[in-house]
Design a protein around this motif. Structure first.
Motif, PDB file in Angstrom:
ATOM      1  N   CYS A  31     114.890  15.047 115.230  1.00  0.00           N
ATOM      2  CA  CYS A  31     113.454  14.751 114.596  1.00  0.00           C
ATOM      3  C   CYS A  31     113.559  14.433 113.202  1.00  0.00           C
ATOM      4  O   CYS A  31     114.190  15.138 112.487  1.00  0.00           O
ATOM      5  CB  CYS A  31     112.626  15.918 115.135  1.00  0.00           C
ATOM      6  SG  CYS A  31     112.645  16.034 116.928  1.00  0.00           S
ATOM      7  N   THR A  32     112.546  13.876 112.772  1.00  0.00           N
ATOM      8  CA  THR A  32     112.394  13.691 111.158  1.00  0.00           C
ATOM      9  C   THR A  32     112.278  15.182 110.426  1.00  0.00           C
ATOM     10  O   THR A  32     111.516  16.069 111.101  1.00  0.00           O
ATOM     11  CB  THR A  32     110.903  12.900 110.934  1.00  0.00           C
ATOM     12  OG1 THR A  32     111.079  11.623 111.542  1.00  0.00           O
ATOM     13  CG2 THR A  32     110.704  12.737 109.412  1.00  0.00           C
ATOM     14  N   GLY A  33     112.785  15.177 109.312  1.00  0.00           N
ATOM     15  CA  GLY A  33     112.921  16.514 108.767  1.00  0.00           C
ATOM     16  C   GLY A  33     114.110  17.109 109.205  1.00  0.00           C
ATOM     17  O   GLY A  33     114.433  18.053 108.221  1.00  0.00           O
ATOM     18  N   GLU A  34     115.056  16.805 110.323  1.00  0.00           N
ATOM     19  CA  GLU A  34     115.870  17.778 110.530  1.00  0.00           C
ATOM     20  C   GLU A  34     117.315  17.244 109.859  1.00  0.00           C
ATOM     21  O   GLU A  34     117.390  16.096 109.606  1.00  0.00           O
ATOM     22  CB  GLU A  34     116.137  17.923 112.163  1.00  0.00           C
ATOM     23  CG  GLU A  34     115.057  18.591 112.832  1.00  0.00           C
ATOM     24  CD  GLU A  34     115.015  18.489 114.283  1.00  0.00           C
ATOM     25  OE1 GLU A  34     116.070  17.795 114.666  1.00  0.00           O
ATOM     26  OE2 GLU A  34     114.695  19.141 114.902  1.00  0.00           O
ATOM     27  N   PRO A  35     118.093  18.258 109.294  1.00  0.00           N
ATOM     28  CA  PRO A  35     119.259  17.763 108.656  1.00  0.00           C
ATOM     29  C   PRO A  35     120.084  16.680 109.273  1.00  0.00           C
ATOM     30  O   PRO A  35     120.389  15.628 108.657  1.00  0.00           O
ATOM     31  CB  PRO A  35     119.797  18.844 108.262  1.00  0.00           C
ATOM     32  CG  PRO A  35     118.820  20.107 108.077  1.00  0.00           C
ATOM     33  CD  PRO A  35     118.020  19.798 109.353  1.00  0.00           C
ATOM     34  N   ILE A  36     120.500  17.122 110.628  1.00  0.00           N
ATOM     35  CA  ILE A  36     121.347  16.031 111.374  1.00  0.00           C
ATOM     36  C   ILE A  36     120.657  14.665 111.481  1.00  0.00           C
ATOM     37  O   ILE A  36     121.134  13.483 111.275  1.00  0.00           O
ATOM     38  CB  ILE A  36     122.069  16.448 112.360  1.00  0.00           C
ATOM     39  CG1 ILE A  36     122.735  17.770 112.124  1.00  0.00           C
ATOM     40  CG2 ILE A  36     122.583  15.579 113.299  1.00  0.00           C
ATOM     41  CD1 ILE A  36     123.544  18.523 113.567  1.00  0.00           C
ATOM     42  N   ALA A  37     119.414  14.797 111.815  1.00  0.00           N
ATOM     43  CA  ALA A  37     118.722  13.699 111.728  1.00  0.00           C
ATOM     44  C   ALA A  37     118.466  12.892 110.693  1.00  0.00           C
ATOM     45  O   ALA A  37     118.619  11.574 110.678  1.00  0.00           O
ATOM     46  CB  ALA A  37     117.195  14.026 112.606  1.00  0.00           C
ATOM     47  N   GLU A  38     118.174  13.230 109.560  1.00  0.00           N
ATOM     48  CA  GLU A  38     117.955  12.779 108.265  1.00  0.00           C
ATOM     49  C   GLU A  38     119.435  12.150 107.830  1.00  0.00           C
ATOM     50  O   GLU A  38     119.456  11.279 107.312  1.00  0.00           O
ATOM     51  CB  GLU A  38     117.606  13.635 107.193  1.00  0.00           C
ATOM     52  CG  GLU A  38     116.101  13.996 107.304  1.00  0.00           C
ATOM     53  CD  GLU A  38     115.143  12.906 107.213  1.00  0.00           C
ATOM     54  OE1 GLU A  38     115.256  12.087 106.184  1.00  0.00           O
ATOM     55  OE2 GLU A  38     114.389  12.463 108.253  1.00  0.00           O
ATOM     56  N   MET A  39     120.566  12.775 107.926  1.00  0.00           N
ATOM     57  CA  MET A  39     121.868  12.185 108.017  1.00  0.00           C
ATOM     58  C   MET A  39     122.014  11.026 108.587  1.00  0.00           C
ATOM     59  O   MET A  39     122.564  10.222 107.966  1.00  0.00           O
ATOM     60  CB  MET A  39     122.961  13.221 108.132  1.00  0.00           C
ATOM     61  CG  MET A  39     123.007  14.541 107.122  1.00  0.00           C
ATOM     62  SD  MET A  39     123.988  14.221 105.643  1.00  0.00           S
ATOM     63  CE  MET A  39     125.505  13.780 106.106  1.00  0.00           C
TER      64      MET A  39
END
Length: 263
Positions: free
Chosen positions: A77-85
């Motif tokens: 989900c947008t904003g979560e560290p792994i998702a943003e990575m």
């Protein structure tokens, strides 16, 4: 050298199949970069700060010791560290590869580099896993040092923000046999006791693990996770440089994640 060839070279040295069952070694994100010429940013921990650094440096591979993904995420989900990575990796075409417990075991891996920093002689693994390799290292100090001198050497060469060690009635006692293991090594205390080591350098040790070490007549020295593993990342950069890559650099955005008050 292409990224695919670099990874093949590395895995011939530190096979990802050696990693523990709970671990996640190898590709974390591979956005289609295998045939590109390697531009590598080496780090201890892959974070958003490191990703931003990679983008700024036009790197196409983040080569990390710690895995980005330890267990399968249930959502991105947008904003979560792994998702943003993952989003940034695919947007900017940057792969993320991790070498963790496989890198811990090999020659010139995390434990071996610590042994080299302390100039230990006649070095062997604390826990052998295969021919000549394994977790941790134990060896001799030549010449022997007092405990106070050993702590000074560790402080000067690893530069930890804090150095925690077992209480000792005599800082002038002679230390000749030392065990080392980068990162969280408290679970190896019983194995260290069998090696005859007088002192054990590692990190992430709790109150009762210091008690256990005292009861086993081992001086436990905790220099912190970052200080005990970051040197191996620097050594890895030097190995990559010998391969004449297009570009390779040690991250300047790696973080210890801890501060101490007062400083």
């Amino acid at each position: 050298m292409k990224i695919a060839d670099l990874i093949s070279w590395f895995e011939a040295w530190a096979n990802p199949s050696w990693c523990e069952s709970w671990d996640n070694c190898g590709w974390q994100i591979e956005p289609g970069v295998l045939q590109e010429s390697a531009r590598v940013l080496v780090c201890l921990t892959p974070t958003l700060a490191v990703m931003e650094e990679a983008i700024a440096c036009h790197a196409n591979l983040i080569f990390a010791h710690h895995p980005l993904i330890f267990s399968p995420p249930k959502s991105l989900c947008t904003g979560e560290p792994i998702a943003e990575m993952a989003r940034l990796a695919f947007t900017h075409n940057i792969g993320v590869y991790s070498a963790h417990t496989n890198f811990d075991q090999v020659a010139d891996g995390t434990a071996d580099v610590l042994a080299q920093i302390l100039a230990l002689k006649d070095v062997t693994p604390i826990v052998p896993t295969q021919a000549g390799l394994g977790y941790g290292r134990v060896g001799l100090l030549e010449p022997s040092l007092t405990l106070e001198e050993l702590l000074t050497v560790i402080h000067n060469r690893l530069a930890p923000p804090k150095l925690i060690f077992s209480p000792s009635a005599d800082l002038q006692q002679t230390i000749s046999r030392v065990a080392v293991l980068g990162g969280s090594g408290a679970s190896f205390i019983s194995a260290v006791a069998k090696t005859g080591a007088q002192a054990y350098l590692t990190s992430d040790c709790k109150f009762h693990q210091f008690q256990e070490s005292r009861d086993r007549n081992i001086i436990l020295i905790d220099a912190g996770h970052y200080a005990t593993e970051r040197p191996a990342c620097k050594c890895l950069v030097q190995k990559f440089q010998s391969l004449h890559l297009d570009w390779v650099q040690l991250s300047r955005k790696d973080e210890d994640f801890r501060q101490f008050f007062p400083g």
